[in-house]
Motif scaffolding. Structure first.
Motif, short mmCIF file in Angstrom:
data_model
loop_
_atom_site.label_atom_id
_atom_site.label_comp_id
_atom_site.label_asym_id
_atom_site.label_seq_id
_atom_site.Cartn_x
_atom_site.Cartn_y
_atom_site.Cartn_z
N SER A 1 0.81 -1.22 0.00
CA SER A 1 0.00 0.00 0.00
C SER A 1 0.84 1.27 0.00
N LEU A 2 1.90 1.33 0.77
CA LEU A 2 2.74 2.53 0.76
C LEU A 2 3.43 2.72 -0.58
N LEU A 3 3.94 1.63 -1.14
CA LEU A 3 4.56 1.69 -2.46
C LEU A 3 3.55 2.17 -3.50
N HIS A 4 2.36 1.60 -3.48
CA HIS A 4 1.32 2.03 -4.42
C HIS A 4 0.92 3.48 -4.19
N SER A 5 0.88 3.89 -2.94
CA SER A 5 0.49 5.26 -2.61
C SER A 5 1.50 6.27 -3.12
N GLU A 6 2.78 5.98 -2.91
CA GLU A 6 3.84 6.93 -3.25
C GLU A 6 4.30 6.85 -4.70
N ASN B 1 -5.97 -5.68 10.78
CA ASN B 1 -5.19 -4.52 11.22
C ASN B 1 -5.02 -3.44 10.16
N ARG B 2 -4.88 -3.83 8.89
CA ARG B 2 -4.65 -2.89 7.78
C ARG B 2 -3.47 -1.96 8.04
N VAL B 3 -2.41 -2.52 8.61
CA VAL B 3 -1.21 -1.75 8.91
C VAL B 3 -0.24 -1.90 7.74
N ALA B 4 0.26 -0.77 7.26
CA ALA B 4 1.21 -0.78 6.15
C ALA B 4 2.55 -1.35 6.61
N GLU B 5 3.43 -1.53 5.66
CA GLU B 5 4.71 -2.17 5.93
C GLU B 5 5.59 -1.38 6.90
N ASP B 6 5.34 -0.09 7.05
CA ASP B 6 6.13 0.70 8.00
C ASP B 6 5.76 0.40 9.46
N GLY B 7 4.68 -0.38 9.66
CA GLY B 7 4.27 -0.75 11.01
C GLY B 7 3.49 0.32 11.75
N ARG B 8 3.28 1.49 11.13
CA ARG B 8 2.59 2.61 11.79
C ARG B 8 1.34 3.04 11.06
N THR B 9 1.44 3.13 9.76
CA THR B 9 0.35 3.69 8.95
C THR B 9 -0.79 2.69 8.83
N VAL B 10 -1.98 3.12 9.22
CA VAL B 10 -3.17 2.30 9.06
C VAL B 10 -3.87 2.79 7.79
N PRO C 1 -6.86 -17.50 18.38
CA PRO C 1 -6.78 -16.28 17.56
C PRO C 1 -7.72 -15.17 18.03
N PHE C 2 -8.71 -15.51 18.82
CA PHE C 2 -9.64 -14.51 19.33
C PHE C 2 -9.12 -13.84 20.60
N GLU C 3 -8.06 -14.39 21.18
CA GLU C 3 -7.51 -13.86 22.42
C GLU C 3 -6.15 -13.17 22.23
N VAL C 4 -5.47 -13.45 21.14
CA VAL C 4 -4.13 -12.92 20.89
C VAL C 4 -4.21 -11.43 20.53
N ASP C 5 -3.23 -10.67 20.95
CA ASP C 5 -3.12 -9.26 20.57
C ASP C 5 -3.22 -9.17 19.05
N PRO C 6 -4.10 -8.32 18.53
CA PRO C 6 -4.30 -8.26 17.07
C PRO C 6 -3.01 -8.05 16.27
N MET C 7 -2.06 -7.31 16.81
CA MET C 7 -0.82 -7.06 16.08
C MET C 7 0.11 -8.28 16.06
N HIS C 8 -0.15 -9.27 16.89
CA HIS C 8 0.71 -10.46 16.94
C HIS C 8 0.03 -11.70 16.37
N ARG C 9 -1.16 -11.53 15.85
CA ARG C 9 -1.93 -12.68 15.37
C ARG C 9 -1.21 -13.43 14.26
N LYS C 10 -0.49 -12.74 13.40
CA LYS C 10 0.21 -13.42 12.30
C LYS C 10 1.38 -14.25 12.79
N ASP C 11 1.80 -14.00 14.03
CA ASP C 11 2.96 -14.73 14.57
C ASP C 11 2.57 -15.94 15.41
N MET C 12 1.29 -16.26 15.46
CA MET C 12 0.87 -17.43 16.22
C MET C 12 1.53 -18.68 15.64
#
Length: 180
Positions: A45-50, A98-107, A155-166
């Protein structure tokens, strides 16, 4: 050769990517389904945006919230051979929630986020439905294959930002457990 007529053709838009809310309404009115690459929101998304589509069109990538609000059945998929991203359904669900971009900050387009339950459906039950194999896969029911992953965490109890790391403890294939 005997051919059997199939009345459930499951009209699906593959690579449902950049869209408008009106297109989601039209898809629902047509009885259509969507197969969406949610990885693009994180990895591209950031690459496409910029450097590509521009910021307004990049925000329109993978409008899952709109599809959900309109009642369109959708699945999440990967373009692994086209865009090198992990072939990992939990990462697809993580990106959709989460819809978080690759920079880890931009939603990107926070109103297009979906909930965990909807994301898990999009990689299981609804994915099987979109593929037309829901009579054998996608959920645990009598008469279906008992093939599934066993996660180490809920997956319903894990912090949303860490769900991909389960971590995946193992799998069940034809109902037989196999440790990872």
């Amino acid at each position: 050769v005997l051919f059997r007529s199939r009345f459930d053709h499951r009209f699906t838009i593959e690579h449902y990517c950049i869209s408008t809310p009106d297109q989601a309404r039209r898809l629902k009115a047509l009885g259509g389904l969507a197969s969406v690459n949610s990885y693009f929101v994180h990895y591209r998304s950031l690459l496409h945006s910029e450097q590509g589509f521009g910021p307004d069109r990049s925000e329109a990538l993978a409008r899952l919230g709109t599809l959900e609000r309109e009642g369109v059945v959708f699945a999440l998929h990967s373009d692994f051979s086209l865009v090198v991203v992990p072939m990992h359904p939990l990462t697809a669900a993580w990106a959709a929630v989460n819809r978080v971009a690759e920079d880890g900050r931009t939603v990107m387009a926070p109103n297009e986020r979906i909930g965990v339950e909807r994301a898990m459906r999009a990689i299981t039950i609804d994915a099987a439905y979109v593929l037309g194999i829901d009579d054998k896969f996608g959920s645990l029911e009598p008469g279906k294959y008992a093939d599934f992953a066993i996660l180490e965490e809920d997956p319903f109890e894990v912090d949303p930002m860490h769900r991909k790391d389960m971590r995946i403890w193992g799998t069940a294939l034809a109902g037989k457990l196999q440790a990872a």
